[in-house]
Design a protein around this motif. Structure first.
Motif, PDB file in Angstrom:
ATOM      1  N   UNK A  49       0.832  -1.211   0.000  1.00  0.00           N
ATOM      2  CA  UNK A  49       0.000   0.000   0.000  1.00  0.00           C
ATOM      3  C   UNK A  49       0.863   1.258   0.000  1.00  0.00           C
ATOM      4  N   UNK A  50       1.945   1.225   0.767  1.00  0.00           N
ATOM      5  CA  UNK A  50       2.868   2.363   0.802  1.00  0.00           C
ATOM      6  C   UNK A  50       3.517   2.543  -0.572  1.00  0.00           C
ATOM      7  N   UNK A  51       3.822   1.437  -1.223  1.00  0.00           N
ATOM      8  CA  UNK A  51       4.387   1.495  -2.578  1.00  0.00           C
ATOM      9  C   UNK A  51       3.412   2.168  -3.536  1.00  0.00           C
ATOM     10  N   UNK A  52       2.146   1.798  -3.459  1.00  0.00           N
ATOM     11  CA  UNK A  52       1.133   2.365  -4.351  1.00  0.00           C
ATOM     12  C   UNK A  52       1.031   3.884  -4.167  1.00  0.00           C
ATOM     13  N   UNK A  53       1.068   4.326  -2.921  1.00  0.00           N
ATOM     14  CA  UNK A  53       1.004   5.762  -2.646  1.00  0.00           C
ATOM     15  C   UNK A  53       2.208   6.477  -3.257  1.00  0.00           C
ATOM     16  N   UNK A  54       3.383   5.874  -3.120  1.00  0.00           N
ATOM     17  CA  UNK A  54       4.600   6.473  -3.676  1.00  0.00           C
ATOM     18  C   UNK A  54       4.525   6.562  -5.203  1.00  0.00           C
ATOM     19  N   UNK A  55       4.023   5.514  -5.833  1.00  0.00           N
ATOM     20  CA  UNK A  55       3.918   5.502  -7.294  1.00  0.00           C
ATOM     21  C   UNK A  55       2.945   6.562  -7.795  1.00  0.00           C
TER      22      UNK A  55
END
Length: 217
Positions: free
Chosen positions: A191-197
């Motif tokens: 989920x943190x990755x998705x926000x960063x992307x």
């Protein structure tokens, strides 16, 4: 040596993930060929767009005024500029964005590059489809039909907002989806990755919109 199969591994991400994790030097047979094909596709788009006349309308005045030699020189310089723009476009998405993602995730740089090759293809494909639509219609606009910018222009016309929305297109959604599809396998917090992307796309869109409204000296 493990192989890189563009379409097959896009539809079966686990194959590319396995090949990258199993390869000691991160090299895949056939990958460089795909890089050159996408690079060539990118340059071809910028060249064709230039030949069609996008962003060269101001040069027509030279031809109308009978300055044919100056017009030919200007068009040649414009073509060279288009080629350089294509190279910079490829470098930005293939190297710069890859490095930004690497800094934010610590996923191996060369693994991310393999994923970025997919996103680059769809970004250029969308731009090519936009040019085709403009060519068929016989006119062009600053905004792509694959974004919300044209619809927003009818409701509220604010230049920066429109150019910002113009950068958030269907290709943007596909880009984030492909990046998340592959990269989420190598992080502990998807989920943190998705926000960063998503934030990367928003920041890039904001910067491009700002550049688009700057006055031309």
């Amino acid at each position: 040596m493990y192989e890189f199969k563009f379409w097959q591994q896009l539809s079966h991400p686990s194959q590319l993930i396995h090949n990258l994790e199993s390869s000691e030097d991160h090299k895949l047979k056939g990958y460089l060929t795909s890089v050159w094909v996408i690079f060539g596709f990118t340059l071809l788009f910028f060249i064709v767009r230039n030949f069609w006349g996008m962003n060269t309308a101001d040069l027509t005045a030279l031809l109308v005024n009978g300055e044919g030699h100056l017009y030919s020189f200007a068009r040649m310089m414009s073509l060279i500029g288009a080629i350089l723009a294509g190279v910079l476009f490829f470098v930005f998405h293939y190297y710069v964005i890859t490095y930004v993602i690497y800094l934010l995730t610590k996923i191996p740089y060369r693994w991310i590059q393999k994923v970025q090759l997919y996103t680059l293809f769809f970004i250029v494909l969308e731009k090519a489809l936009t040019i085709i639509i403009f060519a068929v219609a016989g006119f062009s606009t600053p905004f792509t039909l694959f974004s919300l910018a044209p619809a927003m222009a009818y409701v509220y016309y604010q230049e920066y907002l429109l150019f910002f929305l113009n950068q958030l297109t269907i290709a943007t959604i596909i880009t984030v989806w492909i990046q998340y599809l592959f990269l989420s396998n190598w992080v502990e917090r998807p989920k943190a990755l998705l926000i960063k992307l998503i934030l990367i796309q928003v920041v890039v869109a904001a910067l491009v919109a700002l550049y688009s409204i700057l006055p031309v000296l």
